[in-house]
Design a protein around this motif. Structure first.
Motif, short mmCIF file in Angstrom:
data_model
loop_
_atom_site.label_atom_id
_atom_site.label_comp_id
_atom_site.label_asym_id
_atom_site.label_seq_id
_atom_site.Cartn_x
_atom_site.Cartn_y
_atom_site.Cartn_z
N GLU A 19 -3.07 15.81 0.99
CA GLU A 19 -4.02 15.59 2.10
C GLU A 19 -4.59 14.18 2.06
OE1 GLU A 19 -5.92 19.95 3.20
OE2 GLU A 19 -7.10 18.54 2.05
N GLU A 20 -4.92 13.73 0.87
CA GLU A 20 -5.46 12.37 0.73
C GLU A 20 -4.38 11.34 1.08
OE1 GLU A 20 -8.89 12.63 -2.67
OE2 GLU A 20 -6.83 12.88 -3.34
N MET A 34 0.95 6.92 -6.48
CA MET A 34 -0.28 7.70 -6.74
C MET A 34 -0.07 9.18 -6.46
SD MET A 34 -3.17 5.09 -5.21
CE MET A 34 -4.66 5.96 -5.67
N LYS A 77 0.83 -1.21 0.00
CA LYS A 77 0.00 0.00 0.00
C LYS A 77 0.86 1.26 0.00
CE LYS A 77 -4.16 -1.69 2.27
NZ LYS A 77 -4.86 -1.81 3.55
N LEU A 81 -4.68 8.60 4.00
CA LEU A 81 -4.51 7.14 3.80
C LEU A 81 -3.45 6.58 4.74
CD1 LEU A 81 -4.72 6.94 -0.12
CD2 LEU A 81 -6.45 6.18 1.53
N THR A 131 -2.53 11.24 -8.76
CA THR A 131 -3.82 10.52 -8.66
C THR A 131 -4.51 10.88 -7.36
OG1 THR A 131 -2.84 8.70 -9.91
CG2 THR A 131 -4.87 8.21 -8.74
N ILE A 132 -3.71 11.12 -6.33
CA ILE A 132 -4.23 11.65 -5.05
C ILE A 132 -3.38 12.86 -4.67
CG2 ILE A 132 -5.16 9.47 -4.16
CD1 ILE A 132 -2.59 9.10 -2.53
N ASP A 133 -3.99 13.73 -3.84
CA ASP A 133 -3.21 14.89 -3.39
C ASP A 133 -2.57 14.60 -2.03
OD1 ASP A 133 -5.13 15.41 -1.38
OD2 ASP A 133 -6.26 16.79 -2.64
N ASN A 168 2.26 1.83 -3.36
CA ASN A 168 1.22 2.28 -4.28
C ASN A 168 0.85 3.75 -4.04
OD1 ASN A 168 -0.74 1.92 -6.29
ND2 ASN A 168 -2.31 1.40 -4.78
N TRP A 169 0.75 4.14 -2.80
CA TRP A 169 0.32 5.51 -2.49
C TRP A 169 1.40 6.54 -2.84
CZ3 TRP A 169 -1.69 3.86 3.02
CH2 TRP A 169 -2.86 3.09 2.84
#
Lengths: 113, 141
Positions: A60-61, A51, A44, A65, A56-58, A47-48
């Motif tokens: 904060e996201e 991303m 994970k 996570l 794909t994510i900012d 992957n993050w």
């Protein structure tokens, strides 16, 4: 070359080379763990980071996570016998902390908006 | 003691033993059922607050959903004395609180809802968290 390597190669600063090496060592150790949770955590985190690096994510996201995963790590520890907790917990938290405090700030510093 | 009295006592003892067994099983099943209900609610909450074309932010529904979730956690944690069970529920409760705090902050910033990509990842971690909590229940029983 993996997507993670591509993301990490954006970080060229000498000051974070040790952190990058440590990150890759921890990731490799965690992925080779016999414990499904520790292995899954490593997948994970990898992957993050990818991303985040490709928007794909900012940020904060990403932080959200990572905080989710810390809660899952607490739950993991809560299900383990005391003797069995130490290594998996240490490896998991070390990887999460290094990613949040060294790798991602360095990545964001060089990432184009 | 007559034969009938002895037989009656044996039946009573067997009933009591069966009742204790039933209580034990019932308690475990009740906790597992509670975790399943909370999990369904929490995953549904993420779906409800994941961005989709045309979806509009409804703050009164958001507050109502928070109140529903809080009530579910209050009920689930009432009277729980087993420390590990209590820890497990508190961790899940903090997850829920963290999620609605995140959404509230993003809504105020004009970026309501989880993105589809973040929600997919988040749901996997929440499911994992519940699976671990259920595993903890099974290990204890």
């Amino acid at each position: 070359m993996s997507q993670l390597d591509n993301a990490l190669n954006q970080i060229e600063s000498d000051s974070v080379q040790d952190a990058k090496n440590e990150f890759q060592q921890l990731l490799s150790e965690a992925k080779g763990s016999s414990d499904a949770f520790v292995k899954d955590n490593a997948g994970k985190v990898e992957n993050w980071v990818v991303m985040l690096s490709n928007n794909t994510i900012d940020k904060e996201e990403f932080d959200d996570l990572m905080a989710d995963q810390k809660l899952a790590a607490e739950q993991f520890v809560n299900t383990q016998a005391i003797g069995a907790q130490a290594h998996g917990q240490h490896l998991t938290l070390q990887l999460l902390d290094l990613t949040a405090t060294k790798i991602v700030p360095a990545l964001l510093a060089v990432k184009p908006d | 003691m007559t034969h009938a009295t002895k037989r009656g006592r044996i039946v009573a003892i067997l009933f009591l033993l069966a009742s204790f067994g039933g209580c034990q099983t019932g308690t475990d099943q009740a906790t597992l059922q509670t975790l399943t209900s909370l999990s369904q609610f929490q995953l549904g909450f993420i779906d409800t607050y994941t961005a989709a074309p045309g979806k509009q932010w409804d703050d009164s529904k958001f507050q109502s959903d928070i109140a529903t979730g809080e009530a579910m956690f209050t009920k689930a944690m009432a009277g729980v004395t087993d420390q590990k069970r209590k820890n497990a529920l508190e961790i899940l409760h903090r997850q829920f609180q963290k999620d609605y705090t995140f959404l509230r902050k993003r809504a105020k910033e004009g970026k309501p809802f989880f993105s589809v990509a973040a929600a997919q990842e988040k749901k996997q971690t929440i499911e994992q968290n519940y699976d671990l909590a259920k595993k903890g229940e099974v290990v204890r029983s």
